[in-house]
Write a protein that holds these residues in place. Structure first.
Motif, PDB file in Angstrom:
ATOM      1  N   UNK A 201       0.821  -1.210   0.000  1.00  0.00           N
ATOM      2  CA  UNK A 201       0.000   0.000   0.000  1.00  0.00           C
ATOM      3  C   UNK A 201       0.855   1.261   0.000  1.00  0.00           C
ATOM      4  N   UNK A 202       1.988   1.203   0.696  1.00  0.00           N
ATOM      5  CA  UNK A 202       2.884   2.368   0.690  1.00  0.00           C
ATOM      6  C   UNK A 202       3.513   2.553  -0.687  1.00  0.00           C
ATOM      7  N   UNK A 203       3.902   1.449  -1.338  1.00  0.00           N
ATOM      8  CA  UNK A 203       4.488   1.533  -2.671  1.00  0.00           C
ATOM      9  C   UNK A 203       3.495   2.116  -3.677  1.00  0.00           C
ATOM     10  N   UNK A 204       2.213   1.783  -3.501  1.00  0.00           N
ATOM     11  CA  UNK A 204       1.171   2.291  -4.389  1.00  0.00           C
ATOM     12  C   UNK A 204       0.751   3.717  -4.021  1.00  0.00           C
ATOM     13  N   UNK A 205       1.334   4.247  -2.956  1.00  0.00           N
ATOM     14  CA  UNK A 205       1.034   5.594  -2.459  1.00  0.00           C
ATOM     15  C   UNK A 205      -0.422   5.710  -1.999  1.00  0.00           C
ATOM     16  N   UNK A 206      -0.941   4.615  -1.462  1.00  0.00           N
ATOM     17  CA  UNK A 206      -2.299   4.614  -0.908  1.00  0.00           C
ATOM     18  C   UNK A 206      -2.274   5.089   0.539  1.00  0.00           C
ATOM     19  N   UNK A 207      -1.220   4.692   1.259  1.00  0.00           N
ATOM     20  CA  UNK A 207      -1.037   5.118   2.649  1.00  0.00           C
ATOM     21  C   UNK A 207       0.408   5.533   2.866  1.00  0.00           C
ATOM     22  N   UNK A 208       0.646   6.195   3.979  1.00  0.00           N
ATOM     23  CA  UNK A 208       1.996   6.434   4.476  1.00  0.00           C
ATOM     24  C   UNK A 208       1.933   6.287   5.993  1.00  0.00           C
ATOM     25  N   UNK A 209       3.076   6.274   6.646  1.00  0.00           N
ATOM     26  CA  UNK A 209       3.106   6.145   8.103  1.00  0.00           C
ATOM     27  C   UNK A 209       4.077   7.156   8.666  1.00  0.00           C
ATOM     28  N   UNK A 210       3.687   7.808   9.775  1.00  0.00           N
ATOM     29  CA  UNK A 210       4.581   8.794  10.377  1.00  0.00           C
ATOM     30  C   UNK A 210       5.565   8.109  11.327  1.00  0.00           C
ATOM     31  N   UNK A 211       6.387   8.891  11.991  1.00  0.00           N
ATOM     32  CA  UNK A 211       7.449   8.342  12.835  1.00  0.00           C
ATOM     33  C   UNK A 211       6.905   7.564  14.029  1.00  0.00           C
ATOM     34  N   UNK A 212       5.699   7.897  14.459  1.00  0.00           N
ATOM     35  CA  UNK A 212       5.124   7.196  15.613  1.00  0.00           C
ATOM     36  C   UNK A 212       4.400   5.916  15.209  1.00  0.00           C
ATOM     37  N   UNK A 213       4.229   5.695  13.897  1.00  0.00           N
ATOM     38  CA  UNK A 213       3.555   4.498  13.425  1.00  0.00           C
ATOM     39  C   UNK A 213       2.093   4.704  13.070  1.00  0.00           C
ATOM     40  N   UNK A 214       1.623   5.955  13.130  1.00  0.00           N
ATOM     41  CA  UNK A 214       0.232   6.215  12.745  1.00  0.00           C
ATOM     42  C   UNK A 214       0.078   6.138  11.225  1.00  0.00           C
ATOM     43  N   UNK A 215      -1.048   5.583  10.800  1.00  0.00           N
ATOM     44  CA  UNK A 215      -1.327   5.425   9.376  1.00  0.00           C
ATOM     45  C   UNK A 215      -2.002   6.678   8.831  1.00  0.00           C
ATOM     46  N   UNK A 216      -1.506   7.163   7.698  1.00  0.00           N
ATOM     47  CA  UNK A 216      -2.123   8.287   6.995  1.00  0.00           C
ATOM     48  C   UNK A 216      -2.673   7.755   5.673  1.00  0.00           C
ATOM     49  N   UNK A 217      -3.986   7.843   5.515  1.00  0.00           N
ATOM     50  CA  UNK A 217      -4.640   7.328   4.310  1.00  0.00           C
ATOM     51  C   UNK A 217      -4.679   8.416   3.250  1.00  0.00           C
ATOM     52  N   UNK A 218      -4.029   8.163   2.116  1.00  0.00           N
ATOM     53  CA  UNK A 218      -4.007   9.132   1.020  1.00  0.00           C
ATOM     54  C   UNK A 218      -5.135   8.887   0.023  1.00  0.00           C
ATOM     55  N   UNK A 219      -5.550   7.652  -0.125  1.00  0.00           N
ATOM     56  CA  UNK A 219      -6.567   7.311  -1.126  1.00  0.00           C
ATOM     57  C   UNK A 219      -7.521   6.270  -0.545  1.00  0.00           C
ATOM     58  N   UNK A 220      -8.490   6.742   0.231  1.00  0.00           N
ATOM     59  CA  UNK A 220      -9.418   5.813   0.868  1.00  0.00           C
ATOM     60  C   UNK A 220     -10.361   5.185  -0.155  1.00  0.00           C
ATOM     61  N   UNK A 221     -10.592   5.875  -1.284  1.00  0.00           N
ATOM     62  CA  UNK A 221     -11.462   5.314  -2.322  1.00  0.00           C
ATOM     63  C   UNK A 221     -10.872   4.034  -2.911  1.00  0.00           C
ATOM     64  N   UNK A 222      -9.554   3.955  -2.984  1.00  0.00           N
ATOM     65  CA  UNK A 222      -8.905   2.731  -3.464  1.00  0.00           C
ATOM     66  C   UNK A 222      -9.241   1.568  -2.539  1.00  0.00           C
ATOM     67  N   UNK A 223      -9.139   1.795  -1.242  1.00  0.00           N
ATOM     68  CA  UNK A 223      -9.438   0.737  -0.276  1.00  0.00           C
ATOM     69  C   UNK A 223     -10.895   0.311  -0.397  1.00  0.00           C
ATOM     70  N   UNK A 224     -11.789   1.277  -0.533  1.00  0.00           N
ATOM     71  CA  UNK A 224     -13.211   0.966  -0.653  1.00  0.00           C
ATOM     72  C   UNK A 224     -13.506   0.183  -1.925  1.00  0.00           C
ATOM     73  N   UNK A 225     -12.892   0.583  -3.017  1.00  0.00           N
ATOM     74  CA  UNK A 225     -13.128  -0.105  -4.296  1.00  0.00           C
ATOM     75  C   UNK A 225     -12.646  -1.551  -4.247  1.00  0.00           C
ATOM     76  N   UNK A 226     -11.529  -1.787  -3.581  1.00  0.00           N
ATOM     77  CA  UNK A 226     -10.934  -3.111  -3.538  1.00  0.00           C
ATOM     78  C   UNK A 226     -11.795  -4.118  -2.779  1.00  0.00           C
ATOM     79  N   UNK A 227     -12.594  -3.654  -1.834  1.00  0.00           N
ATOM     80  CA  UNK A 227     -13.420  -4.571  -1.041  1.00  0.00           C
ATOM     81  C   UNK A 227     -14.896  -4.494  -1.434  1.00  0.00           C
ATOM     82  N   UNK A 228     -15.207  -3.718  -2.488  1.00  0.00           N
ATOM     83  CA  UNK A 228     -16.601  -3.585  -2.882  1.00  0.00           C
ATOM     84  C   UNK A 228     -17.427  -2.951  -1.787  1.00  0.00           C
TER      85      UNK A 228
END
Length: 240
Positions: A201-228
């Motif tokens: 997901x990071x390689x696809x630039x869908x998410x990134x993570x900060x230094x504390x380990x929190x997830x930052x969602x860049x493209x939530x529509x991708x996640x939604x589309x993938x699971x219908x």
């Protein structure tokens, strides 16, 4: 598991009325809860329900192969153990572990049943509210069964964003720190497989993570589309 702070619910108004909440508080007893302790274990006799006043509680279930699957992360005002009301010789179907110390309101099941039976209106409200909880569980199991481990991870990230997400200019920050092992427990998967999926997901630039380990969602529509994604209301699509 670490949290930045005790976060308020994002699921809109309280799911139960002030009248029902007042009844619950009138028959309950406040007790402190310490991190790593359990409120109850799966399979033990259910005699109490609990309302969280402060802190965080992880609700989980053991799968057939002995893996722990996390179903909820409960916070202030959430009720736990509520599905065992009006049943004889009932046992807890899940386990509840404290992950952030706090206080909990303990309510004896027989006292609650007596209070509800004297008020049909509140009984109906309570049963309707527990039915909503069952819909949550069913939707989570559906995501796992229909979409596999990847779908379970994607739906977990979406649910976390609905419960702990902070809207930013370029996406959504999940203000909750989870290790890969903890994320794996939401998906009944291994830590290694979750790590591979997060890297992808990071390689696809869908998410990134900060230094504390929190997830930052860049493209939530991708996640939604993938699971219908069926665009369930936030009252159902959350992690609480």
């Amino acid at each position: 598991m670490q949290t930045s702070a005790l976060l308020q619910s994002k699921t809109g108004k309280d799911s139960i009325s002030e009248e029902l909440r007042a009844v619950l508080h009138s028959i309950g007893t406040v007790k402190s809860m310490e991190k790593h302790m359990y409120l109850f274990h799966e399979g033990t006799e259910s005699e109490q329900i609990f309302i969280i006043k402060s802190g965080l509680v992880q609700v989980s279930k053991l799968t057939a192969d002995g893996k722990e699957m996390i179903l909820r992360i409960c916070k202030q005002q959430d009720i736990i153990g509520e599905l065992t009301i009006f049943s004889d010789d009932s046992r807890y179907m899940l386990s509840a572990k404290i992950i952030d110390s706090g206080e909990v309101l303990v309510i004896q099941k027989d006292q609650l049943e007596k209070a509800l039976m004297s008020n049909p209106h509140l009984t109906f409200e309570y049963l309707k509210w527990t039915s909503s909880h069952m819909r949550k569980y069913q939707s989570k199991i559906r995501d796992l069964l229909l979409n596999g481990k990847k779908g379970a991870l994607y739906s977990t990230i979406i649910r976390l964003s609905n419960s702990y997400g902070i809207n930013k200019k370029d996406g959504i920050l999940i203000d909750l720190v989870l290790t890969n092992q903890e994320l794996a427990k939401f998906c009944a998967a291994t830590r290694e497989s979750v790590n591979r999926m997060l890297v992808d997901l990071r390689k696809r630039d869908i998410i990134s993570m900060d230094k504390t380990g929190r997830i930052f969602i860049k493209d939530i529509d991708y996640l939604r589309d993938q699971i219908g994604c069926e665009n369930c209301p936030i009252e159902i699509c959350n992690i609480n």
